[in-house]
Design a protein around this motif. Structure first.
Motif, PDB file in Angstrom:
ATOM      1  N   PRO A  12       0.759  -1.208  -0.087  1.00  0.00           N
ATOM      2  CA  PRO A  12      -0.075  -0.299  -0.087  1.00  0.00           C
ATOM      3  C   PRO A  12       0.961   1.418  -0.103  1.00  0.00           C
ATOM      4  CG  PRO A  12       0.186  -0.828   2.343  1.00  0.00           C
ATOM      5  CD  PRO A  12       0.844  -1.731   1.400  1.00  0.00           C
ATOM      6  N   TYR A  13       2.130   1.180  -0.375  1.00  0.00           N
ATOM      7  CA  TYR A  13       3.151   2.456  -0.128  1.00  0.00           C
ATOM      8  C   TYR A  13       2.625   3.522  -1.253  1.00  0.00           C
ATOM      9  CZ  TYR A  13       5.970  -0.113   3.017  1.00  0.00           C
ATOM     10  OH  TYR A  13       6.422  -1.031   4.110  1.00  0.00           O
ATOM     11  N   ASN A  14       2.733   4.616  -1.073  1.00  0.00           N
ATOM     12  CA  ASN A  14       2.234   5.738  -1.810  1.00  0.00           C
ATOM     13  C   ASN A  14       3.389   6.949  -1.592  1.00  0.00           C
ATOM     14  OD1 ASN A  14       0.997   7.727  -3.480  1.00  0.00           O
ATOM     15  ND2 ASN A  14      -0.803   7.608  -2.222  1.00  0.00           N
ATOM     16  N   VAL A  15       4.221   7.150  -2.702  1.00  0.00           N
ATOM     17  CA  VAL A  15       5.316   7.964  -2.622  1.00  0.00           C
ATOM     18  C   VAL A  15       4.790   9.433  -2.837  1.00  0.00           C
ATOM     19  CG1 VAL A  15       7.578   8.301  -3.512  1.00  0.00           C
ATOM     20  CG2 VAL A  15       6.714   6.049  -3.404  1.00  0.00           C
ATOM     21  N   ARG A  16       4.626   9.953  -1.768  1.00  0.00           N
ATOM     22  CA  ARG A  16       3.774  11.548  -2.029  1.00  0.00           C
ATOM     23  C   ARG A  16       4.081  12.223  -0.641  1.00  0.00           C
ATOM     24  NH1 ARG A  16      -2.313  13.176  -2.297  1.00  0.00           N
ATOM     25  NH2 ARG A  16      -2.007  15.368  -2.838  1.00  0.00           N
ATOM     26  N   SER A  17       4.657  13.379  -0.825  1.00  0.00           N
ATOM     27  CA  SER A  17       4.894  14.573   0.226  1.00  0.00           C
ATOM     28  C   SER A  17       3.786  15.438   0.258  1.00  0.00           C
ATOM     29  CB  SER A  17       6.189  15.168   0.309  1.00  0.00           C
ATOM     30  OG  SER A  17       6.177  16.354   1.021  1.00  0.00           O
ATOM     31  N   ARG A  18       3.335  15.949   1.246  1.00  0.00           N
ATOM     32  CA  ARG A  18       2.314  16.861   1.844  1.00  0.00           C
ATOM     33  C   ARG A  18       2.830  18.132   2.138  1.00  0.00           C
ATOM     34  NH1 ARG A  18      -2.819  15.077   4.492  1.00  0.00           N
ATOM     35  NH2 ARG A  18      -3.326  17.118   4.106  1.00  0.00           N
ATOM     36  N   VAL A  19       4.170  18.347   2.115  1.00  0.00           N
ATOM     37  CA  VAL A  19       4.731  19.894   2.522  1.00  0.00           C
ATOM     38  C   VAL A  19       4.098  20.603   1.460  1.00  0.00           C
ATOM     39  CG1 VAL A  19       6.788  20.988   2.913  1.00  0.00           C
ATOM     40  CG2 VAL A  19       6.696  18.853   3.481  1.00  0.00           C
ATOM     41  N   HIS A  20       3.646  21.901   2.026  1.00  0.00           N
ATOM     42  CA  HIS A  20       2.974  22.974   1.243  1.00  0.00           C
ATOM     43  C   HIS A  20       1.652  22.353   0.536  1.00  0.00           C
ATOM     44  CE1 HIS A  20       7.000  25.142   0.363  1.00  0.00           C
ATOM     45  NE2 HIS A  20       6.616  25.257   1.718  1.00  0.00           N
ATOM     46  N   GLU A  21       1.332  21.257   0.926  1.00  0.00           N
ATOM     47  CA  GLU A  21       0.195  20.494   0.388  1.00  0.00           C
ATOM     48  C   GLU A  21       0.273  20.021  -1.009  1.00  0.00           C
ATOM     49  OE1 GLU A  21      -2.311  19.349   2.315  1.00  0.00           O
ATOM     50  OE2 GLU A  21      -1.778  20.817   4.032  1.00  0.00           O
ATOM     51  N   TYR A  22       1.329  20.373  -1.774  1.00  0.00           N
ATOM     52  CA  TYR A  22       1.300  20.204  -3.169  1.00  0.00           C
ATOM     53  C   TYR A  22       2.453  18.978  -3.140  1.00  0.00           C
ATOM     54  CZ  TYR A  22      -1.250  24.116  -4.571  1.00  0.00           C
ATOM     55  OH  TYR A  22      -2.307  25.262  -4.648  1.00  0.00           O
ATOM     56  N   GLY A  23       3.649  19.224  -2.191  1.00  0.00           N
ATOM     57  CA  GLY A  23       4.503  18.009  -2.310  1.00  0.00           C
ATOM     58  C   GLY A  23       5.663  18.019  -3.485  1.00  0.00           C
ATOM     59  N   GLY A  24       6.017  17.080  -3.792  1.00  0.00           N
ATOM     60  CA  GLY A  24       7.011  17.082  -4.699  1.00  0.00           C
ATOM     61  C   GLY A  24       8.217  16.493  -4.172  1.00  0.00           C
ATOM     62  N   ALA A  25       9.306  16.043  -4.860  1.00  0.00           N
ATOM     63  CA  ALA A  25      10.634  15.461  -4.435  1.00  0.00           C
ATOM     64  C   ALA A  25      10.421  14.622  -3.180  1.00  0.00           C
ATOM     65  CB  ALA A  25      11.641  16.999  -4.184  1.00  0.00           C
ATOM     66  N   ALA A  26       9.924  13.510  -3.446  1.00  0.00           N
ATOM     67  CA  ALA A  26       9.346  12.576  -2.201  1.00  0.00           C
ATOM     68  C   ALA A  26      10.383  11.424  -2.153  1.00  0.00           C
ATOM     69  CB  ALA A  26       7.901  12.216  -2.176  1.00  0.00           C
ATOM     70  N   TYR A  27      11.237  11.302  -2.922  1.00  0.00           N
ATOM     71  CA  TYR A  27      12.213  10.038  -2.685  1.00  0.00           C
ATOM     72  C   TYR A  27      13.736  10.615  -3.107  1.00  0.00           C
ATOM     73  CZ  TYR A  27      13.060   9.546  -7.870  1.00  0.00           C
ATOM     74  OH  TYR A  27      13.267   9.560  -9.361  1.00  0.00           O
ATOM     75  N   LEU A  28      14.584   9.619  -2.687  1.00  0.00           N
ATOM     76  CA  LEU A  28      16.200   9.980  -2.768  1.00  0.00           C
ATOM     77  C   LEU A  28      16.916   8.941  -2.866  1.00  0.00           C
ATOM     78  CD1 LEU A  28      18.360  12.256  -2.760  1.00  0.00           C
ATOM     79  CD2 LEU A  28      18.383  11.764  -0.252  1.00  0.00           C
ATOM     80  N   PRO A  29      17.550   8.458  -4.158  1.00  0.00           N
ATOM     81  CA  PRO A  29      18.309   7.522  -4.186  1.00  0.00           C
ATOM     82  C   PRO A  29      19.738   7.795  -3.371  1.00  0.00           C
ATOM     83  CG  PRO A  29      18.110   7.964  -6.192  1.00  0.00           C
ATOM     84  CD  PRO A  29      17.210   9.230  -5.287  1.00  0.00           C
ATOM     85  N   THR A  30      20.486   6.834  -2.603  1.00  0.00           N
ATOM     86  CA  THR A  30      21.707   7.112  -2.296  1.00  0.00           C
ATOM     87  C   THR A  30      22.393   5.496  -2.528  1.00  0.00           C
ATOM     88  OG1 THR A  30      21.324   6.446   0.121  1.00  0.00           O
ATOM     89  CG2 THR A  30      20.744   8.549  -0.618  1.00  0.00           C
TER      90      THR A  30
ATOM     91  N   GLY B 257      10.262  27.537 -14.482  1.00  0.00           N
ATOM     92  CA  GLY B 257       8.716  27.689 -14.644  1.00  0.00           C
ATOM     93  C   GLY B 257       8.241  27.845 -12.978  1.00  0.00           C
ATOM     94  N   PRO B 258       7.212  27.967 -12.513  1.00  0.00           N
ATOM     95  CA  PRO B 258       6.814  28.355 -11.430  1.00  0.00           C
ATOM     96  C   PRO B 258       7.054  27.212 -10.311  1.00  0.00           C
ATOM     97  CG  PRO B 258       4.855  28.376 -12.366  1.00  0.00           C
ATOM     98  CD  PRO B 258       5.888  28.166 -13.403  1.00  0.00           C
ATOM     99  N   PRO B 259       7.660  27.188  -9.097  1.00  0.00           N
ATOM    100  CA  PRO B 259       7.820  26.057  -8.290  1.00  0.00           C
ATOM    101  C   PRO B 259       6.907  25.728  -7.429  1.00  0.00           C
ATOM    102  CG  PRO B 259       9.164  27.831  -7.571  1.00  0.00           C
ATOM    103  CD  PRO B 259       8.511  28.497  -8.727  1.00  0.00           C
ATOM    104  N   TRP B 260       5.543  25.224  -7.939  1.00  0.00           N
ATOM    105  CA  TRP B 260       4.589  24.851  -7.095  1.00  0.00           C
ATOM    106  C   TRP B 260       4.931  23.599  -6.236  1.00  0.00           C
ATOM    107  CZ3 TRP B 260       0.256  27.573  -5.671  1.00  0.00           C
ATOM    108  CH2 TRP B 260      -0.111  28.763  -6.352  1.00  0.00           C
ATOM    109  N   LEU B 261       5.450  22.767  -7.017  1.00  0.00           N
ATOM    110  CA  LEU B 261       5.983  21.493  -6.332  1.00  0.00           C
ATOM    111  C   LEU B 261       7.359  21.581  -6.200  1.00  0.00           C
ATOM    112  CD1 LEU B 261       4.221  19.068  -8.834  1.00  0.00           C
ATOM    113  CD2 LEU B 261       3.509  19.489  -6.545  1.00  0.00           C
ATOM    114  N   PHE B 262       8.069  20.994  -5.249  1.00  0.00           N
ATOM    115  CA  PHE B 262       9.413  20.693  -4.875  1.00  0.00           C
ATOM    116  C   PHE B 262      10.000  19.930  -6.011  1.00  0.00           C
ATOM    117  CE2 PHE B 262       7.884  21.334  -0.489  1.00  0.00           C
ATOM    118  CZ  PHE B 262       8.683  22.204  -0.108  1.00  0.00           C
TER     119      PHE B 262
END
Length: 633
Positions: free
Chosen positions: A67-85, A265-270
Motif C-alpha cells: 500500500p505504499y504511496n510515494v507522496r509528500s504533503r509539504v506545502h500540500e502540493y509536495g514533490g521531491a518525495a524520494y532520494l536514491p543513495t 517555471g513556477p515552483p509549485w512543487l518541490f
C-alpha cells in the motif's frame, strides 16, 4: 451530402472519458544516481497511488508495492518525495508522511517515527554524516506550521533542526566536498516566484556554520541551485526580467546568459529541474519563449545557447550523465515519455513511453499559438484548438470552450491534453488562455496580475473570445468556460461579471476569497492579498457576493478531502445559486483532494462536464455519458 447527414455518418470520437483517465497514468520525477535511473508513476487504476520504480536493463522494478504511496504533503502540493543513495533509497510515504528506507534487498522499513503533523520533502543526501537533509513542516494546533531544514540520521531516524526562522525552505544542495550547503529560503508575503534568497553555509561537523546570502531578495526569484564538480554553483534568477542561468564562484555571482526567455517555471512543487550540467563547461536546459519550449545547450564560458534538435512540446526534470540527458518529454500528439537524449548525435530514445492512445492521431487537433490585443492596449496569448479533422462538424460555426489554467501562475502549453481533445474531437473549438499572470512570458507579464486578479485574467479571456468571434471561428451563442483551482475562480468571476459565456464548469474553484484567506494552508495564506490587494477587495471580487451577475448554468466538481480549496467553497456557491433559481449541478468525490487521482473519478468528471454542456446548449448526445442531476433546468 448535407451537413446534418455528414454529421450522422461521421464515426463517434474514440477519445472517451475512460481513455482520458487512462492517459493520466504518467511517469514523473526521473532521477539519475550513479548510472541508475529512478522515476515515479501515477496509477489512477489504483486510486491514484504513486509508486517508485528503478530501471533494470530493459525492464523496471517496482520498489514500493501497495500500500505504499510515494507522496509528500509539504506545502500540500509536495514533490521531491524520494532520494536514491548508495546505502538505501529513501521516500516519503503519503499516509504517515514519514521517511522510509529501501535497502539493497528491497526490504522497506520506516526511518522516521515523527508522529502526526510532521512532514518531509526535498531530500538531500549527506553521506559523510550518515544523514539526509530535508525540508520539514511541523504542524501545530491553532497555528501555522513551522517550516525548517532538518537533518535526519539514516542510522537512528532522529531528526534535528539545521536552520529555521524563515517562513519557507527549498532545494538543499550539498557541495561535492560535503563541506558546504546551498538552500533557498523566503518569507511571507512572497511566493517563491516573487522573491527568494539563495543561502550558503559551511557545515562544521553536524552543525551549520554562519549563513551568507549569495543572491536573491524580496523582488528577485532565485531557483534550483546546484553544484559543479569544481566547487562553483549554478542557479536560475529573474533579476533581468526572465529566469536565466547564473553562476557563482570565487569571483562572485554573474549571469551566464541574459535573454528574453524563461529557463524555469513556477515552483509549485518541490524538485523542479529545468537544467542539467553535462560537464564543467556545458549545461543542457529547457528554454521557453513566446509560449513554446525547446532544448538548448549552454556554454558556460561563452554564455551562448545553441538549440539541440528535438521535437518535444515540453521538457522537465532534466538529469545528465556525460552527454546523455534524461528528461520527461511531452508531445503535441502523444502522451508524455521518459526519454534519453544523446547530446553528441542529437537523438532521443524513449525509455518509458506514456500510455498508448489507441486511436488515429487524425482525431487530434493541432494547437497554434495566438496573440491578441486586449481592451487596455496590452497583449495576451492563448493556444487555439479548432475542431479536429475527424470531428463531427454539426454544420455552422463550432461551440467554444475557454479554459483557464490554475496558479494563476501556471501556463497553457501545446503539450497533449486529452481533456481538451475530448472536446475538439466532438466538433468544439478550445481556447486555452495564457492570461496576464501566466509564466513563460517574463516577470513583467507574470506580475501584471498583482492586485488585478479577478479583473485582467477575466477580461483577457473575454478578449480572446471576442477575437475569435471577430475572426468568424466560433459560434457566439455557444461559449462555455471551465477552470480548476485558481482557474476555477477566474471561471466563476467571469460568469458573474461577463455576459459572453453561456455556461461554466468550476473544478475545485474559489467562490469566496475572504473565506479562503481564513481557511487555506500556510504556503498560500498571504498569496491572495498580493493578487487582490486588500481585505475589502477580497470580498468585492468574490463571486459569491455577485450572484446577481449569474445568469447561466454552472456545474461544480469538488474533492471531499481538498485542503487547499475546501468543499465549503463549492457548497456555498451551489446553495446560493439554487436559491436564485440558476441551473446548477454539484458532484463531490469522496476521498479526493485538490485534483482528482482515481481513474473512475477522472472519467466521471470529464463525461459529466460534457453531458452538462450538451444539455444546456441543447446539443444531441449519442454516446453513453453520466446522468447529471441539474437543479432548476
Amino acid at each position: 451530402m448535407s451537413a446534418e447527414a455528414a454529421n450522422r455518418a461521421a464515426p463517434p470520437s474514440p477519445i472517451t472519458p475512460a481513455r482520458v483517465a487512462e492517459a493520466t497514468a504518467t511517469v514523473g520525477e526521473p532521477r539519475l544516481f550513479e548510472g541508475a535511473l529512478y522515476w515515479v508513476e501515477n496509477r489512477p487504476a489504483q486510486g491514484g497511488r504513486v509508486t517508485l520504480l528503478r530501471a533494470e536493463g530493459e525492464s523496471a522494478r517496482e520498489l514500493t508495492p501497495e500500500p505504499y504511496n510515494v507522496r509528500s504533503r509539504v506545502h500540500e502540493y509536495g514533490g521531491a518525495a524520494y532520494l536514491p543513495t548508495r546505502d538505501a533509497v529513501y521516500f516519503v510515504n503519503a499516509r504517515d508522511q514519514n521517511i522510509h528506507a529501501i535497502d539493497g534487498t528491497g526490504a522497506i522499513r520506516p526511518l522516521t517515527d515523527s508522529g502526526p503533523g510532521i512532514r518531509y520533502a526535498d531530500l538531500c543526501a549527506d553521506p559523510g554524516r550518515n544523514r539526509v537533509i530535508a525540508v520539514t513542516e511541523i504542524h501545530r494546533d491553532g497555528q501555522h506550521p513551522l517550516n525548517a531544514l532538518a537533518a535526519v540520521s539514516t542510522e537512528t531516524g532522529e531528526a534535528s533542526i539545521l536552520h529555521q526562522g524563515c517562513d519557507f525552505y527549498a532545494s538543499p544542495a550539498l557541495s561535492p566536498s560535503g563541506s558546504e550547503l546551498l538552500f533557498l529560503a523566503w518569507d511571507h508575503p512572497n511566493m517563491p516566484w516573487d522573491g527568494t534568497q539563495l543561502l550558503r553555509a559551511r557545515l562544521d561537523g553536524p552543525d551549520m556554520g554562519p549563513v551568507t546570502v549569495v543572491a536573491g531578495g524580496a523582488r528577485e526569484s532565485v531557483l534550483q541551485p546546484s553544484w559543479l564538480d569544481d566547487g562553483s554553483a549554478l542557479y536560475l534568477s529573474d533579476a533581468g526580467g526572465f529566469w536565466n542561468l547564473y553562476r557563482v564562484d570565487r569571483d562572485g555571482a554573474r549571469a551566464v546568459l541574459e535573454e528574453d526567455a524563461e529557463y524555469a517555471g513556477p515552483p509549485w512543487l518541490f524538485g523542479n529541474r529545468d537544467y542539467a550540467a553535462l560537464n564543467e563547461r556545458f549545461v543542457a536546459a529547457r528554454r521557453q519563449r513566446r509560449g513554446e519550449q525547446s532544448l538548448v545547450l549552454i556554454d558556460l564560458e561563452t554564455g551562448f545557447a545553441s538549440p539541440l534538435p528535438d521535437t518535444c512540446a515540453e521538457y522537465s526534470h532534466l538529469s545528465a550523465d556525460g552527454n546523455r540527458l534524461y528528461f520527461l518529454g511531452s508531445h503535441a500528439d502523444a502522451t508524455g515519455e521518459l526519454a534519453r537524449y544523446d547530446a553528441g548525435c542529437g537523438s532521443r530514445t524513449p525509455l518509458v513511453p506514456g500510455p498508448p492512445l489507441h486511436f488515429d492521431t487524425e482525431w487530434l487537433s493541432r494547437p497554434r499559438h495566438i496573440e491578441y490585443r486586449t481592451r487596455d492596449g496590452g497583449r495576451a496569448y492563448a493556444w487555439l484548438y479548432l475542431p479536429s479533422n475527424r470531428a463531427r462538424s454539426g454544420g455552422g460555426k463550432p461551440p467554444l470552450l475557454v479554459t483557464t489554467h490554475g496558479g494563476p501562475t501556471g501556463a497553457a502549453s501545446p503539450a497533449l491534453r486529452l481533456p481538451l481533445q475530448f472536446y475538439t474531437s466532438r466538433g468544439w473549438a478550445v481556447a486555452d488562455v495564457n492570461y496576464r499572470g501566466s509564466t513563460g512570458y517574463g516577470r513583467e507579464y507574470r506580475d501584471a496580475l498583482k492586485g488585478k486578479w479577478g479583473e485582467l485574467d477575466v477580461t483577457d479571456c473575454v478578449d480572446a473570445v471576442n477575437h475569435l468571434i471577430a475572426e468568424g471561428l466560433v459560434d457566439p451563442a455557444r461559449i462555455a468556460i471551465r477552470g480548476g483551482s485558481a482557474g476555477g475562480y477566474t471561471t466563476l468571476r467571469a460568469l458573474t461579471t461577463q455576459s459572453v459565456f453561456r455556461a461554466g464548469a468550476s473544478h475545485y474553484g474559489i467562490g469566496d476569497l475572504a473565506a479562503l484567506a481564513d481557511d487555506t494552508h500556510k504556503f498560500e495564506s498571504q498569496y491572495l492579498m498580493e493578487l487582490v490587494g486588500s481585505r475589502e477587495t477580497l470580498v468585492e471580487r468574490s463571486p459569491i457576493h455577485h450572484l446577481d451577475g449569474f445568469n447561466c448554468p454552472v456545474i461544480f466538481f469538488q474533492g471531499s478531502e481538498d485542503r487547499i480549496v475546501p468543499p465549503n467553497q463549492a457548497q456555498s456557491m451551489v446553495a446560493a445559486l439554487n436559491t436564485k433559481g440558476i441551473a446548477v449541478a454539484y458532484l463531490e468525490f469522496p476521498g479526493e483532494g485538490h485534483g482528482f487521482r482515481e481513474g473512475a473519478n477522472i472519467a466521471r468528471a470529464i463525461g459529466s462536464e460534457y453531458a452538462f454542456f450538451c444539455r444546456v446548449f441543447d446539443m444531441p448526445v449519442d454516446e453513453d455519458l453520466p446522468d447529471v442531476r441539474i437543479e432548476n433546468l
